[in-house]
Design a protein around this motif. Sequence first.
Motif, PDB file in Angstrom:
ATOM      1  N   GLN A   6      -3.978  54.108  36.904  1.00  0.00           N
ATOM      2  CA  GLN A   6      -3.177  54.831  37.895  1.00  0.00           C
ATOM      3  C   GLN A   6      -3.201  54.099  39.242  1.00  0.00           C
ATOM      4  OE1 GLN A   6      -1.328  57.628  37.900  1.00  0.00           O
ATOM      5  NE2 GLN A   6      -1.650  58.348  35.798  1.00  0.00           N
ATOM      6  N   GLU A   7      -4.382  53.682  39.650  1.00  0.00           N
ATOM      7  CA  GLU A   7      -4.532  53.045  40.963  1.00  0.00           C
ATOM      8  C   GLU A   7      -3.873  51.671  41.000  1.00  0.00           C
ATOM      9  OE1 GLU A   7      -8.583  53.130  42.206  1.00  0.00           O
ATOM     10  OE2 GLU A   7      -8.762  55.296  42.003  1.00  0.00           O
ATOM     11  N   ILE A   8      -3.957  50.932  39.882  1.00  0.00           N
ATOM     12  CA  ILE A   8      -3.285  49.632  39.809  1.00  0.00           C
ATOM     13  C   ILE A   8      -1.769  49.827  39.891  1.00  0.00           C
ATOM     14  CG2 ILE A   8      -2.757  47.683  38.271  1.00  0.00           C
ATOM     15  CD1 ILE A   8      -5.666  47.909  37.248  1.00  0.00           C
ATOM     16  N   ALA A  11      -0.806  50.543  43.401  1.00  0.00           N
ATOM     17  CA  ALA A  11      -0.901  49.336  44.237  1.00  0.00           C
ATOM     18  C   ALA A  11       0.288  48.413  43.994  1.00  0.00           C
ATOM     19  CB  ALA A  11      -2.211  48.606  43.944  1.00  0.00           C
ATOM     20  N   LEU A  12       0.712  48.306  42.741  1.00  0.00           N
ATOM     21  CA  LEU A  12       1.869  47.463  42.422  1.00  0.00           C
ATOM     22  C   LEU A  12       3.159  48.081  42.959  1.00  0.00           C
ATOM     23  CD1 LEU A  12       0.948  46.432  38.767  1.00  0.00           C
ATOM     24  CD2 LEU A  12       1.067  44.926  40.761  1.00  0.00           C
ATOM     25  N   ALA A  13       3.241  49.411  42.886  1.00  0.00           N
ATOM     26  CA  ALA A  13       4.419  50.093  43.422  1.00  0.00           C
ATOM     27  C   ALA A  13       4.527  49.875  44.928  1.00  0.00           C
ATOM     28  CB  ALA A  13       4.344  51.579  43.098  1.00  0.00           C
ATOM     29  N   ALA A  14       3.379  49.790  45.596  1.00  0.00           N
ATOM     30  CA  ALA A  14       3.365  49.583  47.051  1.00  0.00           C
ATOM     31  C   ALA A  14       3.946  48.227  47.439  1.00  0.00           C
ATOM     32  CB  ALA A  14       1.941  49.726  47.584  1.00  0.00           C
ATOM     33  N   LYS A  20       6.147  52.902  39.779  1.00  0.00           N
ATOM     34  CA  LYS A  20       4.813  53.272  39.296  1.00  0.00           C
ATOM     35  C   LYS A  20       4.808  53.579  37.802  1.00  0.00           C
ATOM     36  CE  LYS A  20       1.106  56.664  39.673  1.00  0.00           C
ATOM     37  NZ  LYS A  20       0.620  57.921  40.288  1.00  0.00           N
ATOM     38  N   ASP A  21       5.740  54.404  37.341  1.00  0.00           N
ATOM     39  CA  ASP A  21       5.766  54.794  35.932  1.00  0.00           C
ATOM     40  C   ASP A  21       6.020  53.591  35.029  1.00  0.00           C
ATOM     41  OD1 ASP A  21       5.269  57.387  36.610  1.00  0.00           O
ATOM     42  OD2 ASP A  21       7.357  58.055  36.439  1.00  0.00           O
ATOM     43  N   ALA A  22       6.880  52.687  35.476  1.00  0.00           N
ATOM     44  CA  ALA A  22       7.165  51.484  34.685  1.00  0.00           C
ATOM     45  C   ALA A  22       5.913  50.614  34.593  1.00  0.00           C
ATOM     46  CB  ALA A  22       8.307  50.697  35.320  1.00  0.00           C
ATOM     47  N   ALA A  23       5.188  50.491  35.704  1.00  0.00           N
ATOM     48  CA  ALA A  23       3.959  49.696  35.707  1.00  0.00           C
ATOM     49  C   ALA A  23       2.913  50.303  34.770  1.00  0.00           C
ATOM     50  CB  ALA A  23       3.408  49.592  37.124  1.00  0.00           C
ATOM     51  N   PHE A  38      -7.831  44.745  32.867  1.00  0.00           N
ATOM     52  CA  PHE A  38      -6.479  45.291  32.727  1.00  0.00           C
ATOM     53  C   PHE A  38      -5.498  44.157  32.993  1.00  0.00           C
ATOM     54  CE2 PHE A  38      -9.209  48.633  34.440  1.00  0.00           C
ATOM     55  CZ  PHE A  38      -9.081  49.606  33.462  1.00  0.00           C
ATOM     56  N   THR A  39      -4.388  44.177  32.293  1.00  0.00           N
ATOM     57  CA  THR A  39      -3.382  43.144  32.505  1.00  0.00           C
ATOM     58  C   THR A  39      -1.992  43.753  32.488  1.00  0.00           C
ATOM     59  OG1 THR A  39      -2.621  40.961  31.765  1.00  0.00           O
ATOM     60  CG2 THR A  39      -3.112  42.568  30.046  1.00  0.00           C
ATOM     61  N   ILE A  40      -1.085  43.125  33.239  1.00  0.00           N
ATOM     62  CA  ILE A  40       0.304  43.583  33.252  1.00  0.00           C
ATOM     63  C   ILE A  40       1.226  42.369  33.255  1.00  0.00           C
ATOM     64  CG2 ILE A  40       0.317  43.810  35.773  1.00  0.00           C
ATOM     65  CD1 ILE A  40       2.276  46.191  35.363  1.00  0.00           C
TER      66      ILE A  40
END
Length: 570
Positions: A6-8, A11-14, A20-23, A38-40
Motif C-alpha cells: 500500500q505504501e509503495i 509513493a509511486l502515485a505521488a 495507486k490502484d494500478a500500481a 517487492f518489485t514493480i
Amino acid sequence: MNSFEQEIAEALAATGSFEKDAALKLISVPPDTTHGNFTIPCFSLAKVMRKAPKMIAEDLAAQVKLPAGLSKVEAVNGYLNFFIDRGFLAKSTLDEIAAKGLNYGHAEPNGKVVCIDFSSPNIGKELAFHHLRSTMIGNSLSRIYKAAGYKVERINHLGDWGTAFGKLIVMYLREKRPTDQATLDSLTVKELNILYAAFSKVSKEEPGLEDEARAAFTKLEQGDEFYRTLWTAFRAATLKELMRIYDMMGVGFDHYTGESFFEDKIPAILDELREKNLMVKSQDLDVVMLDEFDLNPCLIRKSDGSTLYATRDLAAANYRMKEYNFDKCLYVVDLGQALHFKQVFHVLKKMGREWYKNMYHIPFGVILQMVDGKWEKGKTRTGTASLLRDVIEAAQKKILEFIDQKNPDLENKELIARQIGISALTFNDLKNSRLKDVRFDWDAVMSFEGDTGPYVQNAHVRLCSIMKKAGYTVPAAEADYSQLTDDAAYSLINLLAKKGEKILAAVKDDEPSVLAQYALEIAEAAHKFIHEDRVLGSAEEKSRLFLVQSTQIVLENVLDLLGLFPIRQM
C-alpha cells in the motif's frame, strides 16, 4: 504490521507516474530476494511516457520517496525493486506480537455476522470418517472468521428428520424392543446403527417395509405422540455420542438446530410459495420450477404431504436471516450437494429474498484410499471399521508407539498422543485446497517429517522447549533488533509479519489451506533459524530468545485457528 505494498503504491502515485490502484495490481514479490522484497515493472508506462522502461525505472528510482521501513529502491532492467529495512521490520513486527499476544494479526470486530453450517451428521448413526471433512473445515473457518473480526454463529444442522426415522421406528417396533422410558433413556447410538443395518437387510426381502417406513415418518411429522417419544430417545442417544466425539476433537457449536427445529416454520414457507404462485404440481409432487436458471425443479413436498431437505433448508435460511441478520451464510457440505444448494438459493431468489446472494455453498472433495495400487474413492478403514472414533483411536495408538520409543516417561502421554493423532488427521485434511480430494495414507499422515500435522506441532514443541530451558521471557524493551537482521532471522520475521494478511486471504476464499501452508512455512523457517542461529548461550541470546517466543505465540495461534492442538511437549 506494515502494508508495504500500500505504501509503495502511494509513493509511486505521488510521483504522478502511476495510479495507486494500478500500481497495487503490478506489485509482486520476487522469487529471489536479492532482487528486493517487492518489485514493480515499468513497461506499461513506456507508450504514455515515450521512454524505454529501463529509463523510466531509473528516473522513478531517483524521484520516489521511500516509505518508512524500506531501506532502498533499485532500478534494474525496467523494474523498480524495493528493499525492506530488516531492523525496522523486526522491531515493528515483534513489538506488535509482544503487545497483542495470541491476538496478533487479528482484525478488530467489524460488526458483521457469518453463519457457518457444518458437520451436520444424521441422527441415529455414529460419525463416520468422511464426516471429518465438513467438521474440521467448518471448525477452522469458524475460528478464522472470528479472527477476521466477524461474529460467528456455528450451526450444526443435524439430520434429525425424514424417512430415516420411519425406518428406525419400524425396525424398533418390529423387533419388539422395550419402550419404557428407562430403556429409551439408556439407548446407545450403536444400537441404532444395528437397527439401520437390520432394516436395510430385511427391506431387500420385504420391499413393502419401505412403504411402512414412509408411513411411519408421515405419522411422526403429523405429531403422533408415541412416535415422537421414540424419535426423542433416538435423537438424545446420538447427541450424547456426538458431543463426546466433538469434545475430543476440540469442536464446538453455538446451535444444534437440526431439521426438526424448523418443523413449525415450514407452513409459512409453503403458504408463501402458494401465494406467490411459485409452487406447482408435477407428478403428484409440489415443486418450484427453475427452468429460467437451467436447473431441475426443486422438490418441496411429497404426494403424502411430507417435506424434503429443500423445504427444511428454505425454512432454515429464512429463520437464520431473521434471527442472526447474517452478512454471510456458509454451508460446508460436500461437492455432491452443489445442485441442491443452487436450487435452494434460486428458490429464495424467486421468493424475493435478495440476501440469497450472501449465501454460499462451501464444497469439498472426497477422501481417497490406495486400492490395488490406485487412489480410489472409498472408506478409509482401520481394520473393517470406518467410524471416526475408530480412526481416532488408531491414530492415537500409532502416535503412542512413537512416544513410547522417544519419550516413554512423558506425562499424560495418552492424551497428548490423541491430540497429535487428531491434529494429524485434521492437517492432512486442511493442507490442500478443500476442493481437492484428500489422499489418506497412515504412514504419510502420521509422519513427523514433511507437510504433516506432527511436523508443525513438533516445531511448536521445539520453540516451547527452548523457552523452558531458558527459564525466562524477554521484554520487548530488552531486545536488540540489530541482532535479528541475518537471513535466517529475517526470513522468519518476514513470515510472522504476514499473519494478518494470511487470515484475510483465508476468509476471502473460504480456504483454511492458506493458513495450513502458512503454518508449514513458519515451522520450516523456525527450524532453520534455530539450526543456524544458536539461541541459548550465544552473545545474542536475549534477542534471539525474543524471536523464539514471538514465533511460538504466532504458531500457537495459527495451529489453533486450524483446529490443531498446540501441544507443548511430545
